[in-house]
Design a protein around this motif. Structure first.
Motif, PDB file in Angstrom:
ATOM      1  N   PRO A  76     -62.009  -9.989 107.023  1.00  0.00           N
ATOM      2  CA  PRO A  76     -61.163 -11.184 106.524  1.00  0.00           C
ATOM      3  C   PRO A  76     -62.086 -12.358 106.434  1.00  0.00           C
ATOM      4  O   PRO A  76     -63.036 -12.841 106.841  1.00  0.00           O
ATOM      5  N   ALA A  77     -61.657 -13.256 105.403  1.00  0.00           N
ATOM      6  CA  ALA A  77     -62.501 -14.536 105.159  1.00  0.00           C
ATOM      7  C   ALA A  77     -62.654 -15.355 106.301  1.00  0.00           C
ATOM      8  O   ALA A  77     -63.554 -15.890 106.513  1.00  0.00           O
ATOM      9  N   SER A  78     -61.576 -15.227 107.061  1.00  0.00           N
ATOM     10  CA  SER A  78     -61.586 -16.183 108.564  1.00  0.00           C
ATOM     11  C   SER A  78     -62.646 -15.825 109.679  1.00  0.00           C
ATOM     12  O   SER A  78     -62.827 -16.449 110.478  1.00  0.00           O
ATOM     13  N   ALA A  79     -63.177 -14.417 109.255  1.00  0.00           N
ATOM     14  CA  ALA A  79     -64.054 -14.098 110.191  1.00  0.00           C
ATOM     15  C   ALA A  79     -65.733 -14.034 109.873  1.00  0.00           C
ATOM     16  O   ALA A  79     -66.494 -13.868 110.467  1.00  0.00           O
ATOM     17  N   LEU A  80     -65.857 -14.460 108.397  1.00  0.00           N
ATOM     18  CA  LEU A  80     -67.084 -14.372 107.839  1.00  0.00           C
ATOM     19  C   LEU A  80     -68.208 -15.332 108.452  1.00  0.00           C
ATOM     20  O   LEU A  80     -69.181 -14.920 108.754  1.00  0.00           O
ATOM     21  N   MET A  81     -67.608 -16.425 108.876  1.00  0.00           N
ATOM     22  CA  MET A  81     -68.701 -17.429 109.433  1.00  0.00           C
ATOM     23  C   MET A  81     -69.117 -17.050 110.792  1.00  0.00           C
ATOM     24  O   MET A  81     -70.431 -17.353 111.282  1.00  0.00           O
ATOM     25  N   ASP A  82     -68.227 -16.226 111.452  1.00  0.00           N
ATOM     26  CA  ASP A  82     -68.883 -15.837 112.794  1.00  0.00           C
ATOM     27  C   ASP A  82     -69.941 -14.759 112.595  1.00  0.00           C
ATOM     28  O   ASP A  82     -71.031 -14.615 113.289  1.00  0.00           O
ATOM     29  N   HIS A  83     -69.878 -14.085 111.397  1.00  0.00           N
ATOM     30  CA  HIS A  83     -71.132 -13.113 111.175  1.00  0.00           C
ATOM     31  C   HIS A  83     -72.374 -13.930 110.441  1.00  0.00           C
ATOM     32  O   HIS A  83     -73.447 -13.140 110.425  1.00  0.00           O
TER      33      HIS A  83
END
Length: 140
Positions: free
Chosen positions: A79-86
């Motif tokens: 999900p877009a909400s998880a992208l910055m964590d990656h």
């Protein structure tokens, strides 16, 4: 990204890491990488839920940091909400292209990749685009 450049990148690619790969055959995170594997790409599945299991002829790893082979394309099913964590792991991995599957966009994430010199395709299905570019238009 123009079709000609996209076709070139897909033609030159050998290895596709799949972030969020899934073992349920009914999920896009399974049947899209399965299609790509059947087209001859080496698939490196990434998902902590299935780490140690085998998918598409390769052992599933828990995270991007666990990949030991260079990655030409990173196909993202998160999900877009998880992208910055990656983002830190993706920047360290330096894939030749990051592909965000249909429905996934994140302007700050995409901008960060582009600023790092990593091209990105967002909100498009890699399987659909591969079929369109390499098989031609399908009859209705």
């Amino acid at each position: 990204m123009e079709d000609q450049e996209l076709k070139r990148l897909l033609s030159e690619a050998e290895t596709i890491a799949v972030l969020g790969a899934h073992k349920d055959p009914g999920r896009p995170a399974h049947y899209v990488p399965k299609y790509l594997w059947e087209q001859g790409y080496r698939i490196l599945p990434v998902n902590p839920r299935f780490a140690g299991e085998e998918l598409f002829g390769a052992k599933v790893v828990a995270g991007l940091k666990d990949l030991t082979k260079p990655v030409d394309i990173l196909d993202v099913f998160r999900p877009a909400s998880a992208l910055m964590d990656h983002l830190p792991e993706i920047l360290a991995l330096r894939p030749g292209l990051v592909w965000l599957q249909s429905g996934i966009t994140h302007s700050a994430f995409e901008r960060a990749l582009e600023e790092a010199g990593i091209p990105v395709v967002a909100n498009r299905c890699l399987m659909v685009e591969h079929k369109r570019l390499f098989r031609g238009a399908l009859p209705l």
